[in-house]
Enzyme design. Structure first.
Site, short mmCIF file in Angstrom:
data_model
loop_
_atom_site.label_atom_id
_atom_site.label_comp_id
_atom_site.label_asym_id
_atom_site.label_seq_id
_atom_site.Cartn_x
_atom_site.Cartn_y
_atom_site.Cartn_z
N GLY B 12 0.81 -1.21 0.00
CA GLY B 12 0.00 0.00 0.00
C GLY B 12 0.84 1.25 0.00
O GLY B 12 2.03 1.22 0.30
N THR B 13 0.18 2.35 -0.32
CA THR B 13 0.87 3.63 -0.47
C THR B 13 0.11 4.72 0.26
O THR B 13 -1.14 4.71 0.28
CB THR B 13 0.94 4.02 -1.96
OG1 THR B 13 1.45 2.93 -2.70
CG2 THR B 13 1.83 5.24 -2.17
N VAL B 14 0.85 5.63 0.88
CA VAL B 14 0.22 6.84 1.45
C VAL B 14 0.95 8.06 0.93
O VAL B 14 2.17 8.03 0.71
CB VAL B 14 0.24 6.84 3.00
CG1 VAL B 14 -0.72 5.81 3.56
CG2 VAL B 14 1.63 6.63 3.54
#
Lengths: 244, 212
Positions: B12-14
């Protein structure tokens, strides 16, 4: 209370089956200034009369938030009270961290009483010098509890402790049966009236010397601002002038 | 025989972009384990105070524990000080919390964002053991490299020959970044949860991404 030969420490019984050190600790509460607690079906309120050590000093705070659903005030040795406040906050926060929900107020008060009991059965410790009034909310509604140095706790419809609490108690006894369905504002008026009834005529009642806090089903714990308290006080003194 | 490995990257990415008194935070909602998807609806962002958020990629269990711990520390701060901690105070708090686990780190890559006491929107980027720096924009997670390339190009004007400055909506930029990342990063996709934080309030929105 008169001095007794069996009162040197907590671990000595008197022939009548009393522990005098604990009874002396209860006396300390009567020296502290007034605390009042009361509830309706939806709200519980704490009100305190604060003291200032001199005219130059600020009034000392006695009413504290423990969690969003629990509040505390105390009468007696204020230093003991603040330490108790710190302990209750830590316990409530740890419970919330572990369980993801708010701690049941009665469980929290029980923890405090268990801690207090230890101090009544050791030669090296002294009992707490404060009585605490705790308001809290659980799934059954609001509750009011009193704890004392003898490690007991009791639940109340309405209660008052501290100096000259008898006048407040008398006022509450006369009126508590009407509390169940009152609105928030009506309940607050009763709380402030109870404080007023115990205050001596030379005590100045204002938004700083009186503290009020409320918790309810739709209301997380919050303090009334000093403006709101002053508004209630002036509303009451106007009403009393009309009565006279 | 292989030893038990306590660490696992859930992907995942933020992303976070600060502009003036505003900061926009986005996190995708996919949790993965290897080639498998564990959830398409997981929120990686936690609100700590009325003006600060923490967005975390890496291992979900460490991120959850870290967020819970910070929420408890914020509650304690509020009891002791009578007001919420500032973004600046929280930035140091997160640093020392991460470093306290220097020898068994939280497998978390954090962005701490919000509006500070001076009314400016800010982003702080962290590594797993607490090293942090104030940024104008940041990205963490499996799509970090892809995101930062686009953000550098759009916010700073790198890798382009024209004279350029960013003057459009940061929410649109964050959406474009996630779309680009979802195309090429298998661990990023499904949805993006976006928080648009400013002194006027917080606007939360959801944005669909490719689910492959």
């Amino acid at each position: 209370m008169l001095k007794s030969p069996y009162d040197t420490d907590c671990i000595t019984w008197s022939p009548q089956g009393r522990l005098f050190q604990i009874e002396y600790a209860m006396e300390a509460i009567k020296q502290g200034s007034l605390c009042v607690g009361l509830k309706s079906n939806d709200y519980a309120i704490l009100a305190t009369l604060n003291r200032a050590p001199s005219k130059l000093a600020e009034y000392q705070q006695k009413l504290y938030e423990i969690d969003e659903h629990i509040g505390l005030c105390f009468s007696g040795l204020t230093a003991d009270g603040r330490l108790i406040c710190k302990y209750l906050r830590t316990e409530a926060l740890n419970y919330k961290y572990t369980h993801g929900t708010n701690i049941n107020p009665q469980r929290l008060v029980g923890k405090l009483s268990d801690k207090a009991q230890i101090k009544t059965q050791r030669h090296s410790k002294r009992p707490y010098g404060v009585g605490c009034l705790v308001i809290g909310l659980d799934e059954n509604g609001p509750h009011v509890y009193e704890t004392s140095p003898d490690a007991n706790f009791y639940e109340y419809y309405a209660v008052a402790i501290g100096a000259r609490c008898q006048s407040a108690k008398t006022y509450l006894e006369k009126n508590y049966e009407t509390f169940s369905n009152l609105s928030k504002d009506e309940l607050i008026i009763h709380a402030v009236k109870a404080v007023k009834s115990s205050a001596q005529s030379d005590v100045e009642l204002n938004g700083r010397s009186v503290s009020v806090a409320i918790v309810g089903r739709d209301t997380p714990f919050k303090f009334l601002t000093s403006d709101e308290i002053e508004a209630t006080l002036s509303q009451l003194s106007q009403a009393m002038e009309v009565e006279v | 025989m292989s030893r038990f490995n306590p660490y696992n990257d859930n992907g995942g990415t933020v992303v976070a972009v600060a502009q003036g008194s505003r900061v926009v935070i986005g996190g995708d909602t996919r949790i993965s384990n290897g080639y498998n998807i564990l959830s398409r609806n997981y929120n990686k962002v936690t609100q700590l105070t009325s003006t600060t958020f923490i967005a975390t990629s890496g291992q979900v269990t460490d991120a959850q524990t870290l967020h819970k711990l910070l929420l408890a520390k914020v509650a304690l701060y509020k009891h002791q000080h009578g007001n919420e901690p500032s973004l600046r105070a929280l930035s140091k708090l997160l640093c020392v919390t991460l470093y306290s686990r220097r020898f068994f780190p939280y497998y978390t890559f954090n962005l701490l964002c919000g509006v500070d006491d001076d009314g400016q929107g800010k982003v702080f980027g962290y590594d797993a053991i607490g090293s942090f720096d104030e940024l104008k924009y940041g990205a963490q997670g499996s799509g970090q490299q892809l995101s930062m390339s686009i953000l550098d190009n759009q916010m700073k004007g790198t890798n382009r020959t024209d004279s350029y400055s960013f003057n459009s909506d940061p929410v649109g930029l964050v959406k474009d970044v996630f779309n680009a990342v979802a195309e090429r990063d298998i661990y990023t996709g499904d949805h993006v949860l976006i928080w648009d934080v400013s002194p006027q309030g917080i606007n939360q929105s959801t944005f669909r991404l490719r689910s492959d």
